[in-house]
Scaffold this motif. Structure first.
Motif, PDB file in Angstrom:
ATOM      1  N   PHE A   1      33.446  43.364  51.630  1.00 24.86           N
ATOM      2  CA  PHE A   1      34.936  43.706  51.811  1.00 24.86           C
ATOM      3  C   PHE A   1      35.519  42.487  51.820  1.00 24.86           C
ATOM      4  O   PHE A   1      35.275  41.361  52.641  1.00 24.86           O
ATOM      5  N   VAL A   2      36.368  42.088  51.086  1.00 21.38           N
ATOM      6  CA  VAL A   2      37.089  40.831  50.978  1.00 21.38           C
ATOM      7  C   VAL A   2      38.696  41.012  51.444  1.00 21.38           C
ATOM      8  O   VAL A   2      39.188  41.979  51.547  1.00 21.38           O
ATOM      9  N   GLU A   3      38.791  39.846  52.369  1.00 20.76           N
ATOM     10  CA  GLU A   3      40.038  39.809  53.297  1.00 20.76           C
ATOM     11  C   GLU A   3      41.231  39.448  52.134  1.00 20.76           C
ATOM     12  O   GLU A   3      40.992  38.570  51.776  1.00 20.76           O
ATOM     13  N   GLY A   4      42.272  39.940  52.260  1.00 23.26           N
ATOM     14  CA  GLY A   4      43.406  39.479  51.315  1.00 23.26           C
ATOM     15  C   GLY A   4      44.454  40.624  51.119  1.00 23.26           C
ATOM     16  O   GLY A   4      44.319  41.686  51.828  1.00 23.26           O
ATOM     17  N   THR A   5      45.484  40.271  50.413  1.00 20.49           N
ATOM     18  CA  THR A   5      46.850  41.230  50.058  1.00 20.49           C
ATOM     19  C   THR A   5      46.334  42.024  48.929  1.00 20.49           C
ATOM     20  O   THR A   5      45.706  41.559  47.862  1.00 20.49           O
ATOM     21  N   PRO A   6      46.160  43.232  49.081  1.00 21.68           N
ATOM     22  CA  PRO A   6      45.876  44.436  48.028  1.00 21.68           C
ATOM     23  C   PRO A   6      47.016  44.136  47.114  1.00 21.68           C
ATOM     24  O   PRO A   6      48.257  44.287  47.391  1.00 21.68           O
ATOM     25  N   CYS A   7      46.441  44.152  45.848  1.00 25.34           N
ATOM     26  CA  CYS A   7      47.595  44.038  44.757  1.00 25.34           C
ATOM     27  C   CYS A   7      47.161  44.609  43.477  1.00 25.34           C
ATOM     28  O   CYS A   7      46.035  44.902  43.427  1.00 25.34           O
ATOM     29  N   SER A   8      48.264  44.368  42.419  1.00 27.10           N
ATOM     30  CA  SER A   8      47.773  44.939  41.107  1.00 27.10           C
ATOM     31  C   SER A   8      48.815  44.172  40.298  1.00 27.10           C
ATOM     32  O   SER A   8      49.925  43.762  40.554  1.00 27.10           O
ATOM     33  N   VAL A   9      48.209  43.641  39.041  1.00 26.25           N
ATOM     34  CA  VAL A   9      48.870  43.269  37.962  1.00 26.25           C
ATOM     35  C   VAL A   9      48.876  44.081  36.892  1.00 26.25           C
ATOM     36  O   VAL A   9      47.961  44.447  36.383  1.00 26.25           O
ATOM     37  N   LEU A  10      50.170  44.704  36.266  1.00 28.46           N
ATOM     38  CA  LEU A  10      49.981  45.405  35.031  1.00 28.46           C
ATOM     39  C   LEU A  10      50.403  44.475  33.777  1.00 28.46           C
ATOM     40  O   LEU A  10      50.959  43.644  33.739  1.00 28.46           O
ATOM     41  N   GLY A  11      49.762  45.163  32.728  1.00 27.00           N
ATOM     42  CA  GLY A  11      49.820  44.675  31.662  1.00 27.00           C
ATOM     43  C   GLY A  11      50.069  45.580  30.433  1.00 27.00           C
ATOM     44  O   GLY A  11      50.188  46.932  30.566  1.00 27.00           O
ATOM     45  N   LEU A  12      50.294  45.073  29.208  1.00 30.40           N
ATOM     46  CA  LEU A  12      50.828  46.119  28.108  1.00 30.40           C
ATOM     47  C   LEU A  12      50.198  45.359  26.833  1.00 30.40           C
ATOM     48  O   LEU A  12      50.655  44.470  26.672  1.00 30.40           O
ATOM     49  N   VAL A  13      49.198  46.415  26.244  1.00 31.58           N
ATOM     50  CA  VAL A  13      48.804  46.078  24.994  1.00 31.58           C
ATOM     51  C   VAL A  13      49.763  46.317  23.879  1.00 31.58           C
ATOM     52  O   VAL A  13      49.825  47.523  23.667  1.00 31.58           O
ATOM     53  N   LEU A  14      50.108  45.480  23.303  1.00 33.76           N
ATOM     54  CA  LEU A  14      50.929  45.749  21.839  1.00 33.76           C
ATOM     55  C   LEU A  14      50.250  45.222  20.639  1.00 33.76           C
ATOM     56  O   LEU A  14      49.068  44.789  20.790  1.00 33.76           O
ATOM     57  N   ALA A  15      50.899  45.339  19.660  1.00 33.08           N
ATOM     58  CA  ALA A  15      50.023  45.139  18.258  1.00 33.08           C
ATOM     59  C   ALA A  15      49.721  43.687  17.968  1.00 33.08           C
ATOM     60  O   ALA A  15      48.617  43.412  17.371  1.00 33.08           O
ATOM     61  N   ASP A  16      50.628  42.883  18.628  1.00 29.28           N
ATOM     62  CA  ASP A  16      50.515  41.251  18.445  1.00 29.28           C
ATOM     63  C   ASP A  16      49.698  40.682  19.822  1.00 29.28           C
ATOM     64  O   ASP A  16      49.822  39.456  19.501  1.00 29.28           O
ATOM     65  N   GLY A  17      49.700  41.309  20.686  1.00 29.85           N
ATOM     66  CA  GLY A  17      49.091  40.537  21.887  1.00 29.85           C
ATOM     67  C   GLY A  17      49.322  41.439  23.105  1.00 29.85           C
ATOM     68  O   GLY A  17      49.684  42.539  23.082  1.00 29.85           O
ATOM     69  N   VAL A  18      49.122  40.697  24.322  1.00 28.03           N
ATOM     70  CA  VAL A  18      49.107  41.299  25.604  1.00 28.03           C
ATOM     71  C   VAL A  18      50.045  40.784  26.370  1.00 28.03           C
ATOM     72  O   VAL A  18      49.906  39.418  26.810  1.00 28.03           O
ATOM     73  N   ALA A  19      51.084  41.424  26.697  1.00 31.13           N
ATOM     74  CA  ALA A  19      52.061  41.013  27.683  1.00 31.13           C
ATOM     75  C   ALA A  19      51.749  41.421  29.220  1.00 31.13           C
ATOM     76  O   ALA A  19      50.756  42.386  29.527  1.00 31.13           O
ATOM     77  N   VAL A  20      51.767  40.292  29.924  1.00 28.82           N
ATOM     78  CA  VAL A  20      51.271  40.495  31.496  1.00 28.82           C
ATOM     79  C   VAL A  20      52.352  40.299  32.329  1.00 28.82           C
ATOM     80  O   VAL A  20      53.169  39.221  32.008  1.00 28.82           O
ATOM     81  N   PHE A  21      52.525  41.069  33.325  1.00 31.26           N
ATOM     82  CA  PHE A  21      53.686  41.096  34.251  1.00 31.26           C
ATOM     83  C   PHE A  21      53.308  40.276  35.639  1.00 31.26           C
ATOM     84  O   PHE A  21      52.193  39.650  35.605  1.00 31.26           O
ATOM     85  N   ASP A  22      54.220  40.384  36.542  1.00 29.21           N
ATOM     86  CA  ASP A  22      53.898  39.804  38.012  1.00 29.21           C
ATOM     87  C   ASP A  22      53.146  40.639  38.919  1.00 29.21           C
ATOM     88  O   ASP A  22      53.140  41.859  38.817  1.00 29.21           O
TER      89      ASP A  22
ATOM     90  N   ILE B   1      52.076  42.661  41.797  1.00 25.75           N
ATOM     91  CA  ILE B   1      52.885  43.717  42.884  1.00 25.75           C
ATOM     92  C   ILE B   1      51.996  43.814  44.218  1.00 25.75           C
ATOM     93  O   ILE B   1      50.911  43.807  43.901  1.00 25.75           O
ATOM     94  N   GLU B   2      52.654  44.102  45.185  1.00 26.21           N
ATOM     95  CA  GLU B   2      51.853  44.632  46.409  1.00 26.21           C
ATOM     96  C   GLU B   2      51.629  45.899  46.492  1.00 26.21           C
ATOM     97  O   GLU B   2      52.298  46.887  46.188  1.00 26.21           O
ATOM     98  N   ILE B   3      50.214  46.175  46.676  1.00 25.19           N
ATOM     99  CA  ILE B   3      49.733  47.586  46.830  1.00 25.19           C
ATOM    100  C   ILE B   3      49.749  47.732  48.423  1.00 25.19           C
ATOM    101  O   ILE B   3      49.178  47.239  49.170  1.00 25.19           O
ATOM    102  N   VAL B   4      50.737  48.591  48.986  1.00 25.77           N
ATOM    103  CA  VAL B   4      51.061  48.635  50.544  1.00 25.77           C
ATOM    104  C   VAL B   4      50.090  49.540  50.937  1.00 25.77           C
ATOM    105  O   VAL B   4      49.971  50.922  50.777  1.00 25.77           O
ATOM    106  N   THR B   5      49.094  48.983  51.676  1.00 25.20           N
ATOM    107  CA  THR B   5      47.830  49.740  52.295  1.00 25.20           C
ATOM    108  C   THR B   5      47.491  49.425  53.953  1.00 25.20           C
ATOM    109  O   THR B   5      47.823  48.295  54.140  1.00 25.20           O
ATOM    110  N   LEU B   6      47.509  50.494  54.503  1.00 21.18           N
ATOM    111  CA  LEU B   6      47.361  50.400  55.886  1.00 21.18           C
ATOM    112  C   LEU B   6      45.756  50.620  56.315  1.00 21.18           C
ATOM    113  O   LEU B   6      45.243  51.406  55.610  1.00 21.18           O
TER     114      LEU B   6
END
Length: 496
Positions: free
Chosen positions: A242-263, A265-270
């Motif tokens: 179990f790793v202590e830290g902020t639950p988070c996610s990074v979304l990406g998008l595979v397009l024809a010429d490469g991979v776009a990656v976004f900022d 986001i926080e996964i709000v977990t209690l």
């Protein structure tokens, strides 16, 4: 996508002049859907289904019919024909809907052929539909099995290793392995272990496929219960520290010429201090982690996207979920599909984001061939300009109670505005916002004010957590505990 294009993703920074990404994509989507008849395939007609119906209509399509497991009354009257499994006496639950579409009853084929004898309709389903043909009609944006298999929490470690993505220390083995308890004790570094099960029997999202065992050494009964649960629901199991830290996610998008990656986001977990249950409440794009941590996170996700494209032929949106802690980011799971939480709809309410994702999957011209650099920059800028959140706490409250509460999160007072939403409360705003933009601490503080003193966020320590008394009527302070997240929301990434 070839390896040559993968290399160009990181080396070629020249940007050819293109129209505004949103305008170019919307124009291409309207050209594709204008005048096209469509049939929606949805287990139950949720808010997401209504959004897709609106986007299709806005792009000029005609939604000629809907196929659903539940009753026809859920479907808006604008849809002329509905095939309802419930109304026809077919024993198909929403959970069984996808399997049923793999081998549907002849009655569905007869219904389709009566309304669409020339088989010109285009079928469109949700993120989990893995059927590519419906009685001779194409299914637009169906999920390929070669993609979905990477959602299995016991298989994903092979991808992390191949793509060079860090993950927690772990063991993957049979669910009936007699050495599992020993592995769990060895992996514990003071915060316990997480037991995750495979997807051989069902899809598990929103933390439903996880069990947190806080003290494998001192609480052998809790460990035995978690391993017994795993053996009842799966063939393979993954036990990780179990790793202590902020639950988070990074979304990406595979397009024809490469991979776009976004900022990130926080996964709000209690967390429930008494039962060690993890409750998914939603996600937020307000979070602003240390920039020094963000770039490595995004590059990990970019490598994962390149690996998916090169080895599974993947196209479209995906997300990498994990935790950002003192030792940096570690990945825990991958959602090879459109996961929730990106925040693009709040930034661009009129942009047909669902159809955009499906068009990338199906390589629709004018969408799938957009420059990854332009998509990445445009999406990131739009989302950062208008951050948003979707957070629901599974605590029922009286509908006439005050929609405001003063809370204390990490030693700082905030005013939480909220409203009843189904079986819980939807968080409207936290004012003033925290310096780092995290919504988890304020969400946990509100949960305690509403009668759940055992709930906390990962960002809080015992010393920081105030002894708050429940606010409101006695009915609110004795509200029954719920352990599931919002009914119509996927975790980020998702259902996540």
């Amino acid at each position: 996508m070839s390896k040559t294009r993968n290399t160009r993703n990181t080396r070629n920074t020249r940007k050819r002049p293109t129209p505004f990404v949103g305008q170019a994509a919307t124009r291409a989507l309207r050209e594709y859907w204008s005048g096209r008849p469509a049939v929606l395939l949805w287990p139950s007609f949720t808010r997401t289904a209504r959004t897709v119906l609106e986007q299709l209509t806005a792009c000029g399509a005609t939604v000629a019919g809907v196929v659903t497991a539940t009753g026809p009354d859920e479907v808006p009257p604008v849809v002329p024909d509905v095939f309802s499994c419930a109304e026809r006496g077919l024993d198909v639950s929403p959970g069984d809907f996808y399997a049923w579409l793999d081998d549907p009853s002849p009655a569905l084929g007869s219904w389709l052929d009566r309304l669409d004898p020339d088989r010109t309709w285009t079928a469109l389903g949700d993120n989990f539909l893995e059927t590519g043909d419906l009685f001779g009609r194409s299914v637009h944006g169906w999920r390929r099995p070669a993609w979905s298999e990477w959602e299995d929490k016991t298989r994903i470690e092979a991808l992390w290793q191949a793509a060079g993505v860090p993950s927690p220390r772990h063991v993957v083995t049979r669910a009936d392995d007699p050495a599992l308890a020993g592995h769990a004790r060895d992996l514990d570094r003071g915060s316990g272990v997480v037991v995750a099960i495979d997807s051989t029997r069902a899809h598990y999202g929103n933390a439903t496929g996880l069990r947190w065992v806080r003290d494998p050494q001192g609480d052998p009964r809790a460990l035995a219960d978690a391993l017994r649960w795993a053996g009842e629901h799966a063939l393979k199991v993954r036990v990780a520290e179990f790793v202590e830290g902020t639950p988070c996610s990074v979304l990406g998008l595979v397009l024809a010429d490469g991979v776009a990656v976004f900022d990130p986001i926080e996964i709000v977990t209690l967390r429930d201090r008494n039962s060690a249950r993890l409750t998914f409440c939603g996600s937020s794009t307000h979070w602003r982690p240390d920039p020094a941590a963000v770039q490595p996170m995004r590059e990990h996700v970019r490598r994962a996207g390149h690996w998916l494209a090169a080895n599974a032929g993947f196209r479209g949106m995906f997300s990498v979920d994990g935790l950002l802690g003192e030792r940096g980011f570690v990945a825990t799971e991958l959602n090879p599909r459109q996961a929730s939480g990106l925040g693009l709809r709040a930034a661009w309410p009129d942009f047909p984001g669902y159809l955009f994702q499906r068009a990338v999957q199906e390589a629709v011209p004018g969408v799938a061939d957009l420059s990854w650099q332009h998509v990445e920059t445009t999406f990131r800028d739009a989302i950062r300009r208008r951050p948003s959140h979707s957070v629901t706490i599974p605590i029922p409250v009286a509908p006439d109670r005050s929609p405001y509460a003063k809370v204390v999160a990490r030693g700082r007072e905030q005013i939480a505005s909220f409203r009843p939403d189904g079986h819980g409360v939807r968080l409207v705003v936290l004012d003033p916002p925290s310096a780092d933009g995290l919504y988890g601490p304020g969400t946990a503080a509100l949960a305690r004010r509403l009668g759940r003193p055992e709930l906390e966020s990962p960002a809080e320590s015992a010393a920081e957590r105030p002894a708050e008394s429940p606010a409101g009527s006695s009915a609110e302070s004795t509200a029954e505990s719920r352990t599931e997240g919002p009914a119509d929301q996927s975790p980020p990434g998702g259902p996540r």
